[in-house]
Design an enzyme around this catalytic site. Structure first.
Site, mmCIF file in Angstrom:
data_model
loop_
_atom_site.group_PDB
_atom_site.id
_atom_site.type_symbol
_atom_site.label_atom_id
_atom_site.label_comp_id
_atom_site.label_asym_id
_atom_site.label_seq_id
_atom_site.Cartn_x
_atom_site.Cartn_y
_atom_site.Cartn_z
ATOM 1 N N LYS A 52 28.695 -35.265 -76.190
ATOM 2 C CA LYS A 52 27.276 -34.990 -75.910
ATOM 3 C C LYS A 52 27.151 -33.680 -75.130
ATOM 4 C CE LYS A 52 27.280 -37.726 -71.677
ATOM 5 N NZ LYS A 52 26.526 -38.577 -70.787
ATOM 6 N N TYR A 276 21.481 -9.395 -51.420
ATOM 7 C CA TYR A 276 20.126 -9.697 -50.982
ATOM 8 C C TYR A 276 20.149 -10.322 -49.593
ATOM 9 C CZ TYR A 276 18.152 -8.796 -55.605
ATOM 10 O OH TYR A 276 17.734 -8.209 -56.768
ATOM 11 N N MET A 326 20.608 -13.048 -60.327
ATOM 12 C CA MET A 326 20.383 -13.556 -61.680
ATOM 13 C C MET A 326 21.431 -13.048 -62.660
ATOM 14 S SD MET A 326 16.902 -13.280 -63.939
ATOM 15 C CE MET A 326 15.867 -13.690 -62.546
#
Lengths: 386, 386
Positions: A52, A276, A326
């Site tokens: 799965k 950051y 990101m």
């Protein structure tokens, strides 16, 4: 709609490599572990290979190639069953959820030998509505056990079994089995208690039994070796479902390695902030590598606080340094690093020189489990298999 | 290879709904905020709409339909640039990274008006190797600022600019701009300091400037309104990049709502355990709903500890209850719940009755940021747009 995928035309900056031979070896390892544990060596449990979630993120098409010796595969839903057939799988398929499925959907001959988990009254009704004279699926009745989420508790279990048994006698089901998901499979004592309750609830009812999962197969093989079937998921991919021990320590082979290239390397002076919010301060003059992989690829954002990477030849472990963004993450390569843009770093799995950073260690560094990292990669992360 | 995607043929059990009108409204909101802040209303900064990472997980094809009023789009790499062109985007495209790209790759007329961020010497060499007489891209030189990961520090910046300027004079570049990523854009004082250092480093150099991101546009619009360009990412999708305030509180419209259907609802007695490891104990007799979405779809595994869901009409907020599994999560619907299998729950975004659970709240419940949740959905999660 289809989200775009990273193009194979451009050299990818990050990718997951899947070693299909490792998956075949892990299946053999699990089988031999059961052989060693079973009282009657001629009848060890058969194995459902759990595929799965796109084979735990490894790519269903790749993984099926390694499962010639599996007795069946276990998928999440009917769509995954069709996908497995499309990729050429010919053996039995166990479908964990048929939520939203109509009777005709189950009668598609393209589905081949189908096994269906029965969780609730709706699924009972679905199977009772199957037309006779079509390929009959096998039903696996799920006992609610200690999860209290899906399945039938003791009082309702026998009655549900009676209805399925009637379907089998009418020829619309090929058989009826008994299925349990352990709530605490990693704890041998809790598992034994859960199993005893399940055996009591199913005592005297005909049909095969299936309870063991990866944690049970690795931690309590003698307990589950008396079953007719077992399900192996995480262990198939070389990771451990037991706390405090890794797949390689058990004898499993990690199937996935997560690599990214350095897109830049900068010299940073002692005390200068990196990332950051100035989340990392270099404790000494050092070389900071920027790898082209971030949380937008499915890397946990909190990996940086305790996470490590493999880099270089000879291979060494170096810490992440500064918030994962990101698209990128930063690594403290150390003051004497000679790596540059284009060099490869490994966040889990095998690096150079056969060095291995078990995915369980990466998972522990971000307070989660290996399956979360493996299945959490996004469509931006290309899969490469060999 | 391509991982399979959830089939639209079967009714999906979980999906992300994308409201494209909200994205167009957010773009207009950002523009009016800059108009209100700029000293010369005739010349507010132009806006790059950031659509990297498949438009922050919202689906690039959907999002481009909402960006008619954007002055350009900003993508992560050349592959995303090609995908945007394939979906019909005709305006300027800013590419954040050209790592691994060859000169000929940049000369493809299909790329249209191209802007390229210059991070390092390799990119300088790449642009210097562009053949004349082809469509010339614009270069945006990145100042390293306080991130210390990508870009040129003061000492190297002027020299790099000189080289790019020579390229522009030779006709192989259409122009040279100045770009900064703030390290602490959410802190107005830190941002002002970073900006002042950037302006000092670029003083006297010709070319447009681009520094503002969503946090700057929302938190310090007057500071960045003097730029020629700004980049809007997270705010475009209706989420806030500022701590302690949500997109809706700022006036933004959340673009994504994350829905799943209940696949089962069970009655659980007070004190009974729910989920793996008995991680939740019902404090009272209650109804536990099982929603067909889990960490294998990209839902953070630790959402359950403090996360909430919207359910029912009238819409109410109910807590998650028990560990998130790969395919499911459990919700304490309360003792008087009338919901059943098939009913919809919302983990972030808009539920029934215009109720909203901001994605920032879901992110805070798992100690991360909204962008992590939005971009972290896997290929198993279908996107539906309207």
């Amino acid at each position: 709609m289809t989200r775009h995928r990273a193009s194979p035309a451009l050299d990818p900056v990050a990718w997951a490599h899947v070693n299909t031979a490792a998956i075949a070896q892990n299946l053999a390892w699990l089988r031999s572990r059961l052989h060693g544990a079973v009282a009657e060596p001629a009848h060890p449990p058969r194995l459902w290979a759990v595929v799965k979630a796109d084979a735990y993120g490894h790519g269903l098409a790749h993984v099926l190639q390694a499962l010639h010796d599996a007795d069946g595969i276990c998928v999440g839903d009917l769509h995954e069953a069709h996908t497995a057939r499309h990729h050429g799988w010919r053996g039995p398929v166990l479908v964990l959820s048929v939520w939203g499925v109509r009777p005709n959907d189950l009668c598609d001959p393209a589905l081949g030998e189908l096994h269906v988990v029965v969780d609730d009254d709706a699924t009972l009704h679905l199977l009772e509505a199957l037309p006779p004279g079509r390929p009959a699926p096998c039903a696996w009745l799920r006992h609610a056990g200690c999860l209290h989420s899906l399945g039938f508790a003791d009082a309702e279990y026998a009655r549900a079994h009676e209805r399925l048994h009637a379907c089998a006698q009418a020829g619309v089901l090929a058989g009826v089995g008994h299925l349990l998901h352990y709530a605490s499979a990693e704890d041998p004592e809790a598992l034994a208690d859960e199993r005893a309750a399940f055996l009591a609830a199913t005592a005297g009812l005909p049909g095969p039994r299936c309870t063991g999962n990866s944690a049970a197969l690795c931690g309590s093989p003698h307990t589950v070796a008396g079953d007719d079937w077992a399900r192996c998921g995480l262990a198939l991919y070389g990771a451990s479902a037991l706390p405090g021990v890794t797949g390689p320590e058990l004898g499993l082979q990690p199937a996935m390695s997560l690599h990214a290239r350095l897109v830049a390397v900068q010299t940073v002076r002692a005390g200068e902030p990196v990332g950051y919010g100035g989340s990392y301060r270099a404790p000494h003059d050092t070389r900071i590598g920027v790898a082209g992989v971030g949380y937008g690829h499915g890397i946990p954002r909190n990996l940086w606080q305790r996470g490590m990477a493999l880099v270089g030849r000879p291979c060494r472990r170096v810490p992440l340094a500064g918030r994962v963004t990101m698209d990128c993450l930063t690594i403290d390569l150390g003051p004497h690093a000679t790596e540059g843009a284009g060099d490869i770093v490994t966040l889990w799995g095998h690096g150079a020189d056969s060095a291995c950073l078990p995915v369980e260690h990466a998972a522990a560094a971000c307070d989660t489990i290996a399956a979360d990292l493996l299945t959490g990669l996004t469509a931006r992360m290309p899969l490469m298999a060999s």
